[in-house]
Design a protein around this motif. Sequence first.
Motif, short mmCIF file in Angstrom:
data_model
loop_
_atom_site.label_atom_id
_atom_site.label_comp_id
_atom_site.label_asym_id
_atom_site.label_seq_id
_atom_site.Cartn_x
_atom_site.Cartn_y
_atom_site.Cartn_z
N SER A 59 0.84 -1.20 0.00
CA SER A 59 0.00 0.00 0.00
C SER A 59 0.87 1.25 0.00
CB SER A 59 -0.91 0.02 1.23
OG SER A 59 -1.60 1.24 1.31
N LYS A 60 0.60 2.17 -0.95
CA LYS A 60 1.36 3.41 -1.03
C LYS A 60 0.45 4.61 -0.84
CE LYS A 60 5.13 1.66 -3.86
NZ LYS A 60 6.02 1.93 -5.00
N LYS A 61 -0.68 4.42 -0.21
CA LYS A 61 -1.64 5.50 -0.04
C LYS A 61 -1.79 5.90 1.42
CE LYS A 61 -4.28 4.21 -4.16
NZ LYS A 61 -5.60 3.84 -4.71
N MET A 62 -0.84 5.49 2.25
CA MET A 62 -0.90 5.83 3.66
C MET A 62 -0.48 7.26 3.90
SD MET A 62 0.52 2.51 5.66
CE MET A 62 1.36 1.75 4.30
N ASN A 63 -1.16 7.93 4.81
CA ASN A 63 -0.77 9.27 5.21
C ASN A 63 0.08 9.16 6.47
OD1 ASN A 63 -2.22 10.62 3.19
ND2 ASN A 63 -4.11 10.41 4.36
N LYS A 64 1.28 9.77 6.44
CA LYS A 64 2.16 9.71 7.60
C LYS A 64 1.59 10.56 8.73
CE LYS A 64 6.35 11.27 7.09
NZ LYS A 64 7.79 11.33 6.83
N LYS A 65 1.35 9.96 9.86
CA LYS A 65 0.79 10.66 11.00
C LYS A 65 1.83 11.59 11.60
CE LYS A 65 -2.64 11.11 14.02
NZ LYS A 65 -4.02 11.46 13.67
N ILE A 66 1.43 12.81 11.95
CA ILE A 66 2.34 13.74 12.60
C ILE A 66 2.45 13.36 14.07
CG2 ILE A 66 2.79 16.14 13.15
CD1 ILE A 66 2.91 15.45 10.18
N LEU A 67 3.63 12.89 14.47
CA LEU A 67 3.87 12.48 15.84
C LEU A 67 4.58 13.60 16.59
CD1 LEU A 67 5.10 8.84 15.14
CD2 LEU A 67 2.79 9.59 15.61
N LYS A 68 4.57 13.51 17.91
CA LYS A 68 5.25 14.51 18.72
C LYS A 68 6.76 14.35 18.60
CE LYS A 68 2.00 15.92 22.31
NZ LYS A 68 1.82 16.12 23.76
N ARG A 69 7.43 15.35 18.00
CA ARG A 69 8.87 15.27 17.80
C ARG A 69 9.62 15.27 19.13
NH1 ARG A 69 10.65 16.11 12.66
NH2 ARG A 69 12.65 16.84 13.41
N LYS A 70 8.95 15.67 20.19
CA LYS A 70 9.57 15.64 21.51
C LYS A 70 9.93 14.22 21.90
CE LYS A 70 8.72 17.22 26.24
NZ LYS A 70 7.73 17.88 27.13
N TYR A 71 9.17 13.24 21.39
CA TYR A 71 9.40 11.83 21.73
C TYR A 71 9.80 11.00 20.50
CZ TYR A 71 6.96 13.46 25.87
OH TYR A 71 6.60 14.17 26.97
N VAL A 72 9.16 11.23 19.37
CA VAL A 72 9.52 10.55 18.12
C VAL A 72 10.05 11.62 17.17
CG1 VAL A 72 8.72 9.18 16.18
CG2 VAL A 72 7.81 8.73 18.45
N LYS A 73 11.38 11.66 17.00
CA LYS A 73 11.99 12.72 16.20
C LYS A 73 11.57 12.63 14.74
CE LYS A 73 16.35 13.61 16.92
NZ LYS A 73 17.80 13.42 17.15
N SER A 74 11.42 11.41 14.24
CA SER A 74 11.02 11.27 12.84
C SER A 74 10.38 9.91 12.61
CB SER A 74 12.23 11.43 11.91
OG SER A 74 13.14 10.37 12.09
N LEU A 75 9.50 9.88 11.62
CA LEU A 75 8.90 8.64 11.15
C LEU A 75 8.96 8.67 9.63
CD1 LEU A 75 7.28 6.02 11.14
CD2 LEU A 75 5.19 7.38 11.45
N ASP A 76 9.77 7.78 9.06
CA ASP A 76 9.87 7.67 7.61
C ASP A 76 9.17 6.39 7.15
OD1 ASP A 76 11.39 9.98 7.14
OD2 ASP A 76 13.18 8.95 7.84
#
Length: 372
Positions: free
Chosen positions: A61-78
């Motif tokens: 699946s390439k239609k997922m929207n990357k959820k905006i996480l709290k950078r205070k705890y999760v610096k990045s999600l790729d």
Amino acid sequence: MLRKILILILFAVNTAFAVKIKHADHSDFYRVVLETGKPVSFEEIPFLDTKIFVLSLNTNSKKMNKKILKRKYVKSLDIIYNGETTKFVFEVSNKIKGYKIYTLNNPYRIVIDFLKKKTPRKTVQTSKDPIYQIIMNYEIKEKKIPEDFSGVKKVIVIDPGHGGKDPGAIANGLWEKDVNLKIAKKLKEILEKDPRFRVYLTRNSDRFITLYNRTVFAIKKNADLFISIHCNSSPTRTESGTYVYTLNLRGARSKIARLVEKRENRAVMNYIKVSTNPVVNRIMADLAISTTMTEGRNFAYYLKKHLKNITDFKDVDSANFAVLKTPGIPSVLIEVLYLTDPVDAQLLKSEDFIEKFSFGVYNAVVDYFYRE
């Protein structure tokens, strides 16, 4: 030094299903939920960095929207798509000390609880050194960083380009190898006045070191950041200004980057062997290099923010530099100015400019690691 990356590889029967990402902040942990709707099996495979782990789902699946996480705890999600698999690459901040992972049903969910760190406070004796006071007064006033820092020191490796039999560019009475070392030593001096950093130079004298050994040095020192210092040159003597380069395995995006790449890229670093399984080694190396590229770009834009008022900052670009191939370590190559430009050359001879430029890099390092 090799650090451990937690890799969670999941296998699913169906290769196409939706994945929803949810998150919630709790007092003792930060929760991230992947809702797959269908049961999947998973296993943990150790790797290089405890601050990074990957969930590899058997879905195209390439239609997922990357959820905006709290950078205070999760610096990045790729989210990386590769054939019939989708990889979720998480990087957690230093506020996280560990994690718990489990599953829930109806609907099926993979739950990751990132456990928050509680650091005891400890008083650090201040120095009367004027450079130390300039740094700490600025940080406390502008960045609101407490003077009683008691966390784990960030390891910075500074790489003065060229050296020994390799002089680099020569123009306007300057040898690049000497200017690189002078700037690197000043940056080291400033960073070391801040108790949050431990700093190493790949060379502290006029000696030759291969590009491969420079990257190995950073790995052995367990570096959190790798900064390679260079000066630029142009055969037309019309180019000037500051450039910052990050790693791009596909090569350069611009003509200038390709010219610099041809001059600097003389060796290729071998991937690190972490398993007897060659497939695992390839995946691990690819993921680590991916982290190097992504976080290198992040740091480069902090450099742009803090240097643009100090120097004629031209651009952030990317190239296939061997010296930037430091698996799992954010890395940049700074071309400070052009030795071949008369105005730039005069600045490179100025102690005042070198100090201001080094303070700009220092402030970018602080922002990168301690941004809110």
